[in-house]
Scaffold this motif. Structure first.
Motif, PDB file in Angstrom:
ATOM      1  N   LEU A  75       2.789 -10.289  -1.399  1.00 56.55           N
ATOM      2  CA  LEU A  75       1.753  -9.464  -0.660  1.00 56.55           C
ATOM      3  C   LEU A  75       0.942  -9.882   0.126  1.00 56.55           C
ATOM      4  O   LEU A  75       0.608  -9.105   1.267  1.00 56.55           O
ATOM      5  CB  LEU A  75       0.822  -8.701  -2.077  1.00 56.55           C
ATOM      6  N   ASN A  76       0.521 -11.051   0.011  1.00 53.98           N
ATOM      7  CA  ASN A  76      -0.233 -11.816   1.286  1.00 53.98           C
ATOM      8  C   ASN A  76       0.878 -11.777   2.543  1.00 53.98           C
ATOM      9  O   ASN A  76       0.014 -11.839   3.674  1.00 53.98           O
ATOM     10  CB  ASN A  76      -0.758 -13.331   0.605  1.00 53.98           C
ATOM     11  N   PHE A  77       1.791 -12.176   2.189  1.00 52.80           N
ATOM     12  CA  PHE A  77       2.883 -12.258   3.428  1.00 52.80           C
ATOM     13  C   PHE A  77       2.817 -10.917   4.016  1.00 52.80           C
ATOM     14  O   PHE A  77       2.821 -10.830   5.237  1.00 52.80           O
ATOM     15  CB  PHE A  77       4.149 -12.652   2.825  1.00 52.80           C
ATOM     16  N   ILE A  78       3.237  -9.850   3.385  1.00 54.53           N
ATOM     17  CA  ILE A  78       2.979  -8.526   3.888  1.00 54.53           C
ATOM     18  C   ILE A  78       1.884  -8.228   4.675  1.00 54.53           C
ATOM     19  O   ILE A  78       1.760  -7.456   5.567  1.00 54.53           O
ATOM     20  CB  ILE A  78       3.561  -7.545   2.820  1.00 54.53           C
ATOM     21  N   ARG A  79       0.737  -8.645   4.022  1.00 52.65           N
ATOM     22  CA  ARG A  79      -0.451  -8.129   4.326  1.00 52.65           C
ATOM     23  C   ARG A  79      -0.659  -8.883   6.041  1.00 52.65           C
ATOM     24  O   ARG A  79      -1.432  -8.459   6.976  1.00 52.65           O
ATOM     25  CB  ARG A  79      -1.753  -8.532   3.883  1.00 52.65           C
TER      26      ARG A  79
END
Length: 97
Positions: A75-79
Motif C-alpha cells: 500500500l505504501n508503494f502504491i501510494r
C-alpha cells in the motif's frame, strides 16, 4: 470468498470510518474462514500437488497466509506511485484481471 463488485463499489461510497470498519470486518471473517478450512484438512491433503504443480497444497496455503504481511508495504508503494504498477508477466496479469 468471491467479492461482489457491486457490493464493493457500494462499500467504497462509505465514509472513511465506515469503510475502515467494513475492511476490518471482512479481514476478520476471511481469517476465521481460513482457519475453519485448515481445521478440515487432513495431513495428507497438505502434501497433495496443487493446481500449480511446483507447489503442494500446504506450500500454497502457507504462501497465501504470509501474503497479508506484505500489504502495508504494498500500500505504501502504491501510494507513492499513485497507481498500481502493471507487472509484465502474462500469467500473473491474467490471474488478476
Amino acid at each position: 470468498m468471491v467479492v461482489n463488485m457491486a457490493d464493493h463499489l457500494q462499500e467504497s461510497r462509505l465514509n472513511p470510518a465506515e469503510l475502515r470498519a467494513s475492511i476490518c470486518t471482512e479481514i476478520a471473517e476471511t481469517r476465521r474462514a481460513f482457519h475453519q478450512f485448515l481445521k478440515r484438512l487432513f495431513d495428507q491433503d497438505l502434501e497433495l500437488r496443487s493446481y500449480f504443480p511446483a507447489w503442494s497444497v500446504g506450500e500454497l496455503l502457507y504462501h497465501m497466509s504470509t501474503t497479508p504481511k506484505n500489504l502495508p508495504n504494498d500500500l505504501n508503494f502504491i501510494r507513492r506511485l499513485q497507481r498500481i504498477p502493471k507487472i509484465h508477466n502474462r500469467p500473473f496479469n491474467w490471474l488478476h484481471e
